[in-house]
Design a protein around this motif. Structure first.
Motif, PDB file in Angstrom:
ATOM      1  N   THR A 188       6.661  32.083  44.848  1.00 36.80           N
ATOM      2  CA  THR A 188       7.713  31.661  44.401  1.00 36.80           C
ATOM      3  C   THR A 188       7.747  31.663  42.853  1.00 36.80           C
ATOM      4  OG1 THR A 188       8.210  30.667  46.294  1.00 36.80           O
ATOM      5  CG2 THR A 188       9.814  29.645  43.940  1.00 36.80           C
ATOM      6  N   GLY A 189       6.053  30.833  42.230  1.00 41.25           N
ATOM      7  CA  GLY A 189       6.227  30.952  40.770  1.00 41.25           C
ATOM      8  C   GLY A 189       6.224  31.526  40.190  1.00 41.25           C
ATOM      9  N   GLY A 190       5.164  33.219  40.847  1.00 36.04           N
ATOM     10  CA  GLY A 190       5.231  34.065  39.825  1.00 36.04           C
ATOM     11  C   GLY A 190       6.688  35.146  39.803  1.00 36.04           C
ATOM     12  N   LEU A 191       7.567  34.989  40.968  1.00 33.07           N
ATOM     13  CA  LEU A 191       8.790  35.423  41.350  1.00 33.07           C
ATOM     14  C   LEU A 191       9.722  35.075  39.830  1.00 33.07           C
ATOM     15  CD1 LEU A 191       9.562  36.089  44.920  1.00 33.07           C
ATOM     16  CD2 LEU A 191       8.755  37.511  43.233  1.00 33.07           C
ATOM     17  N   ALA A 192       9.856  33.504  40.090  1.00 32.21           N
ATOM     18  CA  ALA A 192      10.686  32.607  39.021  1.00 32.21           C
ATOM     19  C   ALA A 192      10.412  33.106  37.881  1.00 32.21           C
ATOM     20  CB  ALA A 192      10.215  31.228  39.213  1.00 32.21           C
ATOM     21  N   LEU A 193       8.660  33.252  37.495  1.00 26.19           N
ATOM     22  CA  LEU A 193       8.276  33.716  35.715  1.00 26.19           C
ATOM     23  C   LEU A 193       8.755  35.844  35.850  1.00 26.19           C
ATOM     24  CD1 LEU A 193       5.047  32.667  35.644  1.00 26.19           C
ATOM     25  CD2 LEU A 193       6.607  31.941  34.470  1.00 26.19           C
TER      26      LEU A 193
END
Length: 198
Positions: A188-193
């Motif tokens: 999820t952190g990667g998708l936000a980035l």
């Protein structure tokens, strides 16, 4: 109960870290050992990916082989940084770095299902994009400046891998579903980035 508190805190921290910032550790050219040491800590992309490599290594590899995940990452990171210093570049490196965080989350979530060799290959591929970015940010003025910068970011990268290994040891008794949540938090952190960079 203790494990559920640790899990919820770890998951929340990873998710918030990814969602809270669009910061990347690639603002400009670094110039020293100190810059190299701090560099991986300044971007959520690096933090999440490198801790996740430690988590994956502890989950997917036998105890005596857990060093292989961090070793593959660091070797590929340095190779790509040197290649970048030599003029090699690829389009969309920043997008690829964000996507690599999503991949790292998937590795953590599916650590027991993905064959170790395939996982190590994916870890190495992930590191290539981070290395290309590091090389592009290396100080101008020759190999001496790069060597100090590289020594710094290599040491910090290894420290983040160790943090992931340590965290995995603390959470080793958690069920597979809990690890899926941890991997999802990283992803999820990667998708936000990724969304912030599109």
């Amino acid at each position: 109960m203790k494990h559920s508190r640790i899990l919820s805190r770890a998951t929340a921290a990873l998710a918030l870290a990814g969602a809270a910032g669009t910061a990347a550790a690639h603002p400009g050219h670094a110039a020293s050992l100190a810059d190299g040491l701090t560099h991986p800590f300044l971007g959520l992309d690096h933090l999440l990916a490198m801790v996740a490599v430690g988590l994956w290594s502890a989950r997917a590899l036998p105890a005596q082989q857990r060093w292989q995940g961090p070793a593959v990452f660091v070797a590929a990171l340095l190779a790509a940084a040197l290649a970048s210093l030599g003029g090699v570049s690829l389009p969309g490196v920043e997008l690829s770095i964000a996507a690599s965080v999503v991949l790292c989350g998937a590795l953590v979530a599916g650590a027991r299902e993905i064959p170790a060799r395939a996982g190590l290959a994916l870890v190495g591929a992930t590191a290539l994009f981070h290395g290309l970015a590091h090389g592009a940010e290396a100080p101008m003025g020759g190999f001496g400046g790069f060597a100090a910068f590289a020594l710094g970011f290599t040491a910090s990268t290894a420290a983040l891998h160790l943090a992931g290994l340590w965290l995995a040891a603390r959470l080793q008794r958690l069920p597979a579903l809990a690890w899926s949540f941890i991997g999802a938090a990283v992803g999820t952190g990667g998708l936000a980035l990724l969304a912030a960079r599109l």
